[in-house]
Motif scaffolding. Sequence first.
Motif, PDB file in Angstrom:
ATOM      1  N   VAL A 129     -61.691   9.632 -57.154  1.00 51.42           N
ATOM      2  CA  VAL A 129     -61.557   9.822 -58.591  1.00 51.42           C
ATOM      3  C   VAL A 129     -62.074   8.595 -59.332  1.00 51.42           C
ATOM      4  O   VAL A 129     -61.763   7.457 -58.971  1.00 51.42           O
ATOM      5  CB  VAL A 129     -60.089  10.097 -58.968  1.00 51.42           C
ATOM      6  CG1 VAL A 129     -59.942  10.259 -60.478  1.00 51.42           C
ATOM      7  CG2 VAL A 129     -59.579  11.350 -58.257  1.00 51.42           C
ATOM      8  N   VAL A 130     -62.861   8.832 -60.368  1.00 53.09           N
ATOM      9  CA  VAL A 130     -63.382   7.755 -61.215  1.00 53.09           C
ATOM     10  C   VAL A 130     -62.312   7.413 -62.243  1.00 53.09           C
ATOM     11  O   VAL A 130     -62.002   8.212 -63.127  1.00 53.09           O
ATOM     12  CB  VAL A 130     -64.684   8.194 -61.912  1.00 53.09           C
ATOM     13  CG1 VAL A 130     -65.136   7.128 -62.900  1.00 53.09           C
ATOM     14  CG2 VAL A 130     -65.764   8.491 -60.880  1.00 53.09           C
ATOM     15  N   GLU A 131     -61.741   6.197 -62.134  1.00 58.90           N
ATOM     16  CA  GLU A 131     -60.589   5.827 -62.954  1.00 58.90           C
ATOM     17  C   GLU A 131     -60.830   4.610 -63.834  1.00 58.90           C
ATOM     18  O   GLU A 131     -59.929   4.195 -64.559  1.00 58.90           O
ATOM     19  CB  GLU A 131     -59.377   5.556 -62.051  1.00 58.90           C
ATOM     20  CG  GLU A 131     -58.956   6.755 -61.223  1.00 58.90           C
ATOM     21  CD  GLU A 131     -57.837   6.398 -60.252  1.00 58.90           C
ATOM     22  OE1 GLU A 131     -57.970   5.376 -59.548  1.00 58.90           O
ATOM     23  OE2 GLU A 131     -56.834   7.138 -60.222  1.00 58.90           O
ATOM     24  N   ALA A 143     -57.743  17.357 -71.594  1.00 56.20           N
ATOM     25  CA  ALA A 143     -58.226  17.369 -70.218  1.00 56.20           C
ATOM     26  C   ALA A 143     -57.594  16.233 -69.430  1.00 56.20           C
ATOM     27  O   ALA A 143     -57.501  15.100 -69.911  1.00 56.20           O
ATOM     28  CB  ALA A 143     -59.740  17.235 -70.197  1.00 56.20           C
ATOM     29  N   TYR A 144     -57.147  16.552 -68.212  1.00 55.76           N
ATOM     30  CA  TYR A 144     -56.597  15.524 -67.318  1.00 55.76           C
ATOM     31  C   TYR A 144     -57.483  15.269 -66.104  1.00 55.76           C
ATOM     32  O   TYR A 144     -57.232  14.349 -65.328  1.00 55.76           O
ATOM     33  CB  TYR A 144     -55.193  15.921 -66.873  1.00 55.76           C
ATOM     34  CG  TYR A 144     -54.160  15.680 -67.944  1.00 55.76           C
ATOM     35  CD1 TYR A 144     -53.582  14.428 -68.106  1.00 55.76           C
ATOM     36  CD2 TYR A 144     -53.790  16.699 -68.821  1.00 55.76           C
ATOM     37  CE1 TYR A 144     -52.654  14.195 -69.104  1.00 55.76           C
ATOM     38  CE2 TYR A 144     -52.858  16.475 -69.820  1.00 55.76           C
ATOM     39  CZ  TYR A 144     -52.293  15.218 -69.958  1.00 55.76           C
ATOM     40  OH  TYR A 144     -51.378  14.988 -70.955  1.00 55.76           O
ATOM     41  N   LEU A 145     -58.507  16.083 -65.941  1.00 55.04           N
ATOM     42  CA  LEU A 145     -59.508  15.836 -64.908  1.00 55.04           C
ATOM     43  C   LEU A 145     -60.773  16.583 -65.325  1.00 55.04           C
ATOM     44  O   LEU A 145     -60.695  17.720 -65.802  1.00 55.04           O
ATOM     45  CB  LEU A 145     -59.044  16.337 -63.536  1.00 55.04           C
ATOM     46  CG  LEU A 145     -59.964  15.971 -62.358  1.00 55.04           C
ATOM     47  CD1 LEU A 145     -59.896  14.459 -62.071  1.00 55.04           C
ATOM     48  CD2 LEU A 145     -59.598  16.751 -61.100  1.00 55.04           C
ATOM     49  N   VAL A 146     -61.913  15.934 -65.177  1.00 55.70           N
ATOM     50  CA  VAL A 146     -63.202  16.560 -65.460  1.00 55.70           C
ATOM     51  C   VAL A 146     -64.047  16.478 -64.196  1.00 55.70           C
ATOM     52  O   VAL A 146     -64.225  15.393 -63.635  1.00 55.70           O
ATOM     53  CB  VAL A 146     -63.924  15.876 -66.635  1.00 55.70           C
ATOM     54  CG1 VAL A 146     -65.327  16.474 -66.823  1.00 55.70           C
ATOM     55  CG2 VAL A 146     -63.117  16.014 -67.920  1.00 55.70           C
ATOM     56  N   ARG A 151     -49.890  11.910 -61.575  1.00 57.61           N
ATOM     57  CA  ARG A 151     -50.636  10.773 -61.034  1.00 57.61           C
ATOM     58  C   ARG A 151     -49.823  10.100 -59.938  1.00 57.61           C
ATOM     59  O   ARG A 151     -48.635   9.883 -60.123  1.00 57.61           O
ATOM     60  CB  ARG A 151     -50.972   9.750 -62.137  1.00 57.61           C
ATOM     61  CG  ARG A 151     -51.988  10.239 -63.178  1.00 57.61           C
ATOM     62  CD  ARG A 151     -53.343  10.516 -62.539  1.00 57.61           C
ATOM     63  NE  ARG A 151     -54.350  10.924 -63.516  1.00 57.61           N
ATOM     64  CZ  ARG A 151     -54.571  12.170 -63.922  1.00 57.61           C
ATOM     65  NH1 ARG A 151     -53.793  13.159 -63.459  1.00 57.61           N
ATOM     66  NH2 ARG A 151     -55.536  12.455 -64.767  1.00 57.61           N
ATOM     67  N   PRO A 152     -50.423   9.771 -58.784  1.00 53.29           N
ATOM     68  CA  PRO A 152     -51.803  10.122 -58.439  1.00 53.29           C
ATOM     69  C   PRO A 152     -51.922  11.606 -58.118  1.00 53.29           C
ATOM     70  O   PRO A 152     -50.947  12.252 -57.711  1.00 53.29           O
ATOM     71  CB  PRO A 152     -52.070   9.266 -57.198  1.00 53.29           C
ATOM     72  CG  PRO A 152     -50.720   9.102 -56.559  1.00 53.29           C
ATOM     73  CD  PRO A 152     -49.740   9.001 -57.699  1.00 53.29           C
ATOM     74  N   LEU A 153     -53.110  12.142 -58.299  1.00 50.98           N
ATOM     75  CA  LEU A 153     -53.344  13.547 -58.003  1.00 50.98           C
ATOM     76  C   LEU A 153     -53.371  13.753 -56.492  1.00 50.98           C
ATOM     77  O   LEU A 153     -54.060  13.015 -55.773  1.00 50.98           O
ATOM     78  CB  LEU A 153     -54.668  14.003 -58.617  1.00 50.98           C
ATOM     79  CG  LEU A 153     -54.651  14.187 -60.137  1.00 50.98           C
ATOM     80  CD1 LEU A 153     -56.074  14.281 -60.675  1.00 50.98           C
ATOM     81  CD2 LEU A 153     -53.846  15.409 -60.522  1.00 50.98           C
TER      82      LEU A 153
END
Length: 531
Positions: free
Chosen positions: A149-151, A186-189, A284-286
């Motif tokens: 994941v890009v964080e 949005a929580y994830l793209v 979080r974390p997913l």
Amino acid sequence: MSYLTDPFAVPEQLVPAPAPRARAGALGATGADDSDGADAARPRAGRAATGGPASGGRHAATTQQRDATLDRGEAEETNRRDGDAAGDARDLRDPRDASDARDTSGASGASGASDVKDDAGETHDGGETNDARPAPVVLTSPAGGIPEVVEDEHRLLEAAEALAAGHGPLAIDAERASGYRYGQRAYLVQVRREGSGTWLLDPVGCPDLEPVQRATDGVEWILHAATQDLGCLRGVGLSPTSLFDTELGARLAGLPRVGLAAVLEHYLDVSLAKEHSAVDWSTRPLPRDWLNYAALDVECLAAVREAMIEDLAAQGKLEWARQEFEALTSFTGHATRPDPWRRVSGMRRLRSPRAAAVLRELWYTRDDLARDRDVSPGRIVPDSVLGVLATATPRTAAEVTAASTHRTIRRHPEVWAKAVTRALDLPESDLPPTTLPSTGPPAPRSWADKDPVAAARLAAAKDDLTAFAEEHRLPLENVLTPDTLRRVVWTPPEQHDEGTLHDALTALGARRWQADIAAPVLARAFATAQP
């Protein structure tokens, strides 16, 4: 430019001419149902529209198209998977390879609209038994593994650079926390582009995805059910200049089921589980299995797009799709309803303006609490409890706890008592009406009494549009929305000629292709229908 890479650069010989306007106006009645189009007129099995091959079963391609596609696909596969031993070993028929995703067996039989697969793997269509075919390939993980994941901003710029270096359209999806969090952010793209791979972007750690927007400016998006995601994607700085919606395309192509899993199986012979679609994506974390699911959502969109382009072109519907997709690029979200508190279940049981005022105050109190806590309003207090309090009108904390056993109500009874008291103390002039005046035509069931001529015109037009929809294997509401049809018939323009009616339809939001079909139908109904 190949039509496989540009969906609207289709060789003219592949696109049968759409039905002429006179043909639509001359359609016979078929006995429309009483719902007036509120429910979709689901496509039936049968021949494909305008003489093209049926879109059911599996997608067919000519030998020349297939060979050219495979040649291009092999080159792209080499570039994309260079040095990846596992990728080199993959079967060329892997459905995730957009270049070889279509079944080129040449089958072009009856539509898949009524295909039913039994336990033995046989497929039945309208009572006919086709040869058994292999079960769909089950996609269990992305071809390149689960991306990290890009964080942070550094990784975001890395993702943007990679996407800019890719080629072809951009597959994109978003995950929200509907039912868990307040609003629809949005929580994830998830994004994927040939030559770039799949990237999972975290809008919590990177709330502004503008670098990705800049890197892919002018690139066509591929989404499934675009209206579900465009609003939240704009909220993180992403908006398309052009797009391809595989869900809407599936409706236009006449598929009986248009969910992503069904569309993948129809076009690519693959199966995709949807076991994490309703989870709390704000977690979080997913969990890793959620990320696996999320990456798979964009894995095959490019392949579906190519197969669907050929299908729509063969049916003469590609221009219809182009107009629909162009309109979606300006979609910013569904219109906000006036007085959203009126949607609470049980509202109709409140007979007085005072009771409506109590419900309104309770609704806004709940909404304020939900916004402050970033929790879905229904998780604070369900609608049913608001209805109980609006009926009981408790003024004190003791009366509140006596009226409801809900834990949130009992935890802070004074909050709800104050809300009720504020509503009860309002002057009469500030009370809301129990119902709002209608801004549209009356319910169709009352037309025969209020305006028999309009009722006859509506029935005739709806019958002809239903016949057109069934012949072309379209849901009726995609030919023309029931609301648009009713408005034009109930409050028509002064002139009832085809051109004037065409203008009236487009003024109400109909696409040009829809007005081309509906205007002659309406002109005929106005000229001939009698009560």
